[in-house]
Design an enzyme around this catalytic site. Sequence first.
Site, mmCIF file in Angstrom:
data_model
loop_
_atom_site.group_PDB
_atom_site.id
_atom_site.type_symbol
_atom_site.label_atom_id
_atom_site.label_comp_id
_atom_site.label_asym_id
_atom_site.label_seq_id
_atom_site.Cartn_x
_atom_site.Cartn_y
_atom_site.Cartn_z
ATOM 1 N N ASP A 88 102.369 72.654 87.588
ATOM 2 C CA ASP A 88 103.228 73.017 86.451
ATOM 3 C C ASP A 88 102.661 72.484 85.145
ATOM 4 O O ASP A 88 101.802 71.603 85.122
ATOM 5 C CB ASP A 88 104.649 72.508 86.667
ATOM 6 C CG ASP A 88 104.737 70.991 86.761
ATOM 7 O OD1 ASP A 88 103.888 70.383 87.442
ATOM 8 O OD2 ASP A 88 105.656 70.403 86.153
ATOM 9 N N GLU A 116 106.008 68.226 88.229
ATOM 10 C CA GLU A 116 105.588 66.881 87.815
ATOM 11 C C GLU A 116 106.095 66.556 86.427
ATOM 12 O O GLU A 116 106.479 65.411 86.138
ATOM 13 C CB GLU A 116 104.057 66.789 87.861
ATOM 14 C CG GLU A 116 103.515 65.366 87.708
ATOM 15 C CD GLU A 116 103.261 64.949 86.262
ATOM 16 O OE1 GLU A 116 102.976 63.757 86.026
ATOM 17 O OE2 GLU A 116 103.351 65.808 85.355
#
Length: 482
Positions: free
Chosen positions: A78, A145
């Site tokens: 991400d 994350e």
Amino acid sequence: MAVLDNLQPKLVFKYFEEISQIPRGSGNEKGISDYLLNFGKSLGLESIQDEALNIIIKKSATKGYENAPTVILQGHMDMVCEKNKGTNHDFEKDPLKLRIVDDYIYATDTTLGADNGIAVAYAMAILASDDVMHPSLEVLITTDEETGMSGAMAVSPEHIHGKILINLDNEEEGYLLVSCAGGIRTKGKLPVIREERTNGKAMQIKISGLKGGHSGMDIIKERGNSNKILGRILKHLLNNVEYSLCEMNGGAKNNAIPREAEAVIMVADSDLVKATELVLEFAKLVKNELKAQDAGLNIEVQEVAAVSKVFTKESTEKAVNLLYLYPSGINSKSTEIEGLVESSTNLGVLTTTEGFVEYDSAVRSSVSSLKEEIVLRSKTIVNLLGGELECNSGYPAWEYNSNSKIREICQSVHKEMYGKEAEIVAIHAGVECGLFNEKLGNLDMISFGPNLYDVHTPEEHMSISSVKNCYEYLVEILKSIK
């Protein structure tokens, strides 16, 4: 022709450009996760997609490395989605528009996603290569994350068996990361009451032009926080002019130092000029304070269409006072490691809804008790003003391992390649290593990566030459693990 087509290492930049075409903001990772799963399967490798959309791809050891310990290569898929105001880009569906400027790769008016897309590209290149010598590999690419590490929290030990972990989420070449802060996300929710107001003038206070940055890596640079600046201005006004607050909003991510914020207030017709002058005079003071680190700060005031519903006097005072008092910035610095922020909080997002004002922060600390202290202080302030504090996405610090074999290997390879050892560092930013050590047990870990700049901002860029250097370094490290 692809923008990065002529760059070396060819596979690394090929895959980086491919993943840049796939929207992958935190919470929108299904597309990139499916892409990585299919990539692993297309190579004939064991490929796993878990319930959190994490991807694990396993590759057997090359000849001569069958008895070497298994290595986990790890990064996250991400990215933080930030764009310049007025930019027509939909992070839910639009590809990034890459461009090259000298030795650097940028996106166009948006974040680049090199944090941590370069780790994904490195791992894909290693998996696809047939000329890299290495032990058995477990490539672990996690989700979420940037907004809470829920992907790392969901990793199951049944899928991962390696005891050496190389994290590729560091942002400065020549440095080996061996420890990082833990963190938690907090959100203060203050209930507000609105009332009708039929008289007066509406004015908008708008803050822009700040550099922003990563709330862990860049907090030490003492850059301006648009939400906190707005709080100071509104508090200054509150002490000198009677007004009603209509709304205040700022920032986009709690782990990015906010660059923009704005508020709309209603004042009596006779106070419009005075209020405008007070804001502009106070703006000069703030600009002077930030002239070295944030010279681009811009504070504007303009009359806007009147609003019929405004905060009551009590709600206005509470909302402004909470913004003014809310903890943000460096809380303490390490007395053991020079230049290391020990604990901090970043008031990253300010949001007004119909019934609440929300104050969203990322708290970081390498000392757990200081993290708890910041949370308690925030909760105390919020509660005193009639609100509630929510906490989520807590993750532990990664503590230094004095007997790390992978650190010794990395240092030996670095000295052989560059004539000197890499610098050992701890950082205030959070990586997933602390969680993995807790979940997978007693891992020998290291983190490194190429030079990235202005991450979590639309000015994010990555050094092409540094990407090449770090990939070659990674290849040599894998070759040296026997």
